[in-house]
Design a protein around this motif. Sequence first.
Motif, PDB file in Angstrom:
ATOM      1  N   PRO A 220       0.810  -1.222   0.000  1.00 25.88           N
ATOM      2  CA  PRO A 220       0.000   0.000   0.000  1.00 25.88           C
ATOM      3  C   PRO A 220       0.843   1.272   0.000  1.00 25.88           C
ATOM      4  CG  PRO A 220       0.188  -0.830   2.223  1.00 25.88           C
ATOM      5  CD  PRO A 220       0.911  -1.822   1.350  1.00 25.88           C
ATOM      6  N   HIS A 221       0.282   2.345  -0.566  1.00 28.75           N
ATOM      7  CA  HIS A 221       0.815   3.678  -0.296  1.00 28.75           C
ATOM      8  C   HIS A 221       0.102   4.214   0.944  1.00 28.75           C
ATOM      9  CE1 HIS A 221      -2.889   5.281  -1.983  1.00 28.75           C
ATOM     10  NE2 HIS A 221      -2.614   4.864  -3.207  1.00 28.75           N
ATOM     11  N   PRO A 222       0.509   5.367   1.492  1.00 26.65           N
ATOM     12  CA  PRO A 222      -0.080   5.824   2.762  1.00 26.65           C
ATOM     13  C   PRO A 222      -1.594   5.960   2.738  1.00 26.65           C
ATOM     14  CG  PRO A 222       1.932   7.022   2.338  1.00 26.65           C
ATOM     15  CD  PRO A 222       1.672   6.197   1.107  1.00 26.65           C
ATOM     16  N   GLY A 223      -2.169   6.380   1.605  1.00 27.88           N
ATOM     17  CA  GLY A 223      -3.623   6.485   1.531  1.00 27.88           C
ATOM     18  C   GLY A 223      -4.291   5.130   1.669  1.00 27.88           C
ATOM     19  N   GLU A 224      -3.749   4.123   0.978  1.00 28.91           N
ATOM     20  CA  GLU A 224      -4.298   2.767   1.070  1.00 28.91           C
ATOM     21  C   GLU A 224      -4.050   2.180   2.454  1.00 28.91           C
ATOM     22  OE1 GLU A 224      -3.641   1.693  -3.670  1.00 28.91           O
ATOM     23  OE2 GLU A 224      -2.026   1.383  -2.204  1.00 28.91           O
ATOM     24  N   MET A 225      -2.898   2.504   3.043  1.00 34.72           N
ATOM     25  CA  MET A 225      -2.619   2.034   4.400  1.00 34.72           C
ATOM     26  C   MET A 225      -3.598   2.659   5.380  1.00 34.72           C
ATOM     27  SD  MET A 225      -0.498  -0.089   5.759  1.00 34.72           S
ATOM     28  CE  MET A 225      -0.662  -0.715   7.429  1.00 34.72           C
ATOM     29  N   GLY A 226      -3.995   3.889   5.098  1.00 32.61           N
ATOM     30  CA  GLY A 226      -4.984   4.538   5.944  1.00 32.61           C
ATOM     31  C   GLY A 226      -6.307   3.808   5.948  1.00 32.61           C
ATOM     32  N   ARG A 227      -6.727   3.333   4.780  1.00 31.92           N
ATOM     33  CA  ARG A 227      -7.980   2.575   4.717  1.00 31.92           C
ATOM     34  C   ARG A 227      -7.855   1.248   5.468  1.00 31.92           C
ATOM     35  NH1 ARG A 227     -12.812   1.650   2.711  1.00 31.92           N
ATOM     36  NH2 ARG A 227     -13.353  -0.457   2.008  1.00 31.92           N
ATOM     37  N   LEU A 228      -6.687   0.636   5.407  1.00 25.99           N
ATOM     38  CA  LEU A 228      -6.487  -0.638   6.102  1.00 25.99           C
ATOM     39  C   LEU A 228      -6.514  -0.475   7.619  1.00 25.99           C
ATOM     40  CD1 LEU A 228      -3.616  -2.278   3.981  1.00 25.99           C
ATOM     41  CD2 LEU A 228      -6.080  -2.660   3.812  1.00 25.99           C
ATOM     42  N   THR A 229      -6.095   0.681   8.106  1.00 21.36           N
ATOM     43  CA  THR A 229      -5.930   0.868   9.551  1.00 21.36           C
ATOM     44  C   THR A 229      -6.930   1.833  10.178  1.00 21.36           C
ATOM     45  OG1 THR A 229      -4.348   2.656   9.162  1.00 21.36           O
ATOM     46  CG2 THR A 229      -3.454   0.412   9.386  1.00 21.36           C
ATOM     47  N   GLY A 230      -7.621   2.607   9.352  1.00 19.71           N
ATOM     48  CA  GLY A 230      -8.511   3.626   9.886  1.00 19.71           C
ATOM     49  C   GLY A 230      -7.810   4.912  10.269  1.00 19.71           C
ATOM     50  N   LEU A 231      -6.541   5.057   9.911  1.00 18.53           N
ATOM     51  CA  LEU A 231      -5.774   6.260  10.201  1.00 18.53           C
ATOM     52  C   LEU A 231      -5.707   7.150   8.965  1.00 18.53           C
ATOM     53  CD1 LEU A 231      -2.787   4.578  12.084  1.00 18.53           C
ATOM     54  CD2 LEU A 231      -4.757   5.724  13.116  1.00 18.53           C
ATOM     55  N   SER A 232      -5.388   8.409   9.169  1.00 17.10           N
ATOM     56  CA  SER A 232      -5.214   9.321   8.043  1.00 17.10           C
ATOM     57  C   SER A 232      -3.821   9.129   7.451  1.00 17.10           C
ATOM     58  CB  SER A 232      -5.370  10.769   8.502  1.00 17.10           C
ATOM     59  OG  SER A 232      -4.288  11.143   9.331  1.00 17.10           O
ATOM     60  N   PRO A 233      -3.626   9.502   6.177  1.00 19.19           N
ATOM     61  CA  PRO A 233      -2.277   9.429   5.604  1.00 19.19           C
ATOM     62  C   PRO A 233      -1.243  10.197   6.421  1.00 19.19           C
ATOM     63  CG  PRO A 233      -3.881   9.750   3.862  1.00 19.19           C
ATOM     64  CD  PRO A 233      -4.628   9.890   5.165  1.00 19.19           C
ATOM     65  N   LYS A 234      -1.642  11.343   6.997  1.00 17.67           N
ATOM     66  CA  LYS A 234      -0.721  12.114   7.829  1.00 17.67           C
ATOM     67  C   LYS A 234      -0.302  11.313   9.054  1.00 17.67           C
ATOM     68  CE  LYS A 234      -0.206  16.502  10.301  1.00 17.67           C
ATOM     69  NZ  LYS A 234      -0.849  17.782  10.677  1.00 17.67           N
ATOM     70  N   GLU A 235      -1.257  10.634   9.668  1.00 18.15           N
ATOM     71  CA  GLU A 235      -0.938   9.803  10.829  1.00 18.15           C
ATOM     72  C   GLU A 235      -0.066   8.617  10.434  1.00 18.15           C
ATOM     73  OE1 GLU A 235      -4.788  10.266  13.760  1.00 18.15           O
ATOM     74  OE2 GLU A 235      -5.091   9.230  11.838  1.00 18.15           O
ATOM     75  N   ILE A 236      -0.322   8.051   9.267  1.00 16.24           N
ATOM     76  CA  ILE A 236       0.503   6.940   8.770  1.00 16.24           C
ATOM     77  C   ILE A 236       1.944   7.404   8.604  1.00 16.24           C
ATOM     78  CG2 ILE A 236       0.936   5.393   6.817  1.00 16.24           C
ATOM     79  CD1 ILE A 236      -1.484   4.551   8.403  1.00 16.24           C
ATOM     80  N   ASN A 237       2.141   8.525   7.914  1.00 16.37           N
ATOM     81  CA  ASN A 237       3.488   9.002   7.633  1.00 16.37           C
ATOM     82  C   ASN A 237       4.230   9.424   8.889  1.00 16.37           C
ATOM     83  OD1 ASN A 237       3.607   8.588   4.853  1.00 16.37           O
ATOM     84  ND2 ASN A 237       2.510  10.486   4.428  1.00 16.37           N
TER      85      ASN A 237
END
Length: 512
Positions: A379-396
């Motif tokens: 995943p890229h951060p946006g897709e990781m956000g969907r997997l975890t329920g976090l925002s891309p900013k929180e992922i990064n």
Amino acid sequence: MQVVTSKEMQQLDQYTIETLGMKEELLMENAGRAAAGDIYDMYPEAHTAVIFAGKGNNGGDGFVIGRTLSSLGWNVYVYLLAEEDALSGGALYHKDLYRACGLPLTAGTGVPEPESPEEGIIYIDAMLGTGIHGELKEPFYSAAKWLNSVTAPVVAVDIPTGVPANEEELPGMAVNADATVILEAPTLSTYLYPASHYYGEIRIVPIGVPRASWNALDQKRQTWDLTDAAKSLPERTQESHKGDNGKGLLIAGAYNMPGAPAIASNACLHAGIGLLTTSVPASALSAVASHVLEATYFPLPETEDGQVADLQETPFPWDGMDGVAAGSGLGRTESTRVLTKRLLTETQTPLVLDADGLYFLPELEAEMANREHPLILTPHPGEMGRLTGLSPKEINAERFTVSREYARKFSCYLVLKGPNTIITTPEGRQYVSTSGSSALAKGGSGDALTGIVLAMMLQGPTLEEGVCNAVYAHGLAAEIAIREGISDYSFTASNLIDYLPKALAFIQAQKK
């Protein structure tokens, strides 16, 4: 190269000093000499170093750097942003030794105002190290602001002052270095943005920490660089045949997205897979096949309006494959959900899911958790956000932590894309790829990576090393293209595929 938190670096130093018995002064001497040697080599035309030192170990390193550069013929000036009696331990020892050598030192809490001309001068930030947290206080705030105003090069020692070492938000003012000489091992923020911007050119120097100290440290993070890729990229023998190099199935594309399977398939073939079957919607087959001549094809059934039909009963040929990849350009339809569930439950080989293949995973977590065969998610951060329920900013902000927690939870390999892509194994080991370029911020780059991962994970020597090599080769191809004159503005995924053979050849050449 190991990657550590500030606490792990502290533990490493403590073990080396307290358990093994290496004196703190000796470890600091090693660090300062290594940094000074690198600075000397980096700036051969320079003749003067102005060093801003703090009262802690980073400042102690600064005194050693000054003394060493002086012995190499440079003029040196140290501005200590504390009173001399505030120093202790190794920092005090090396301050006294610096003074005993008759070298200039100004101590106090004000912002220094060097009078030397800037031509031929290097400013060195040795104020605060990796153990500092929160916003800068005076006099460091004003000193950092002052350093950011000079036109001469600024080199940070270990970490730019004001930059957190771990997964923390940048608190405010920080030294914006032209280069950072990292001592022994980088910390997490070296590979996190926006913190990484403050490091400038990253230079890592060994300082003689014994292997026994590393062995005693319980951490599972390292970089994956050219040396690692060259060691693990398998050599092909004269008697090898196509079956030895992997047989893969790639499921991708929609009637209006034939480019995704074409890019992924060509990347897979250029990455060395022996045999590739590409499964695309029947209406897209001719378009894809005209650009990918070496693959065989398995058409997906479609409805009258051109959508992929229900795939519940489609007899996919994955039983005869060594690995499967799916997702690029499939669309977020019910047929993709059905396919994703079948892939998770029916395939008995390594499975790569990317793009639309990731979309339905939040509702298929039970199938993921019960899967017995390797699963690789990219995943890229946006897709990781969907997997975890976090925002891309929180992922990064917490790329290392989020990746490790998710990979362990679902026993999968997680490739979190972005600058310095992080590869995490089901056991929680993490690898930071050191290759890459801003040119990769284009549509199609992820499709190419999917194909490269499918090819290289099947060629080993282990799946773990194959995935790491796929990510590294993907980034290296972009680097070589830019070096050879392709603008990062005009770079495309097709360019990446064209340069992939050069990237692999460059890795192979390091073996000789």
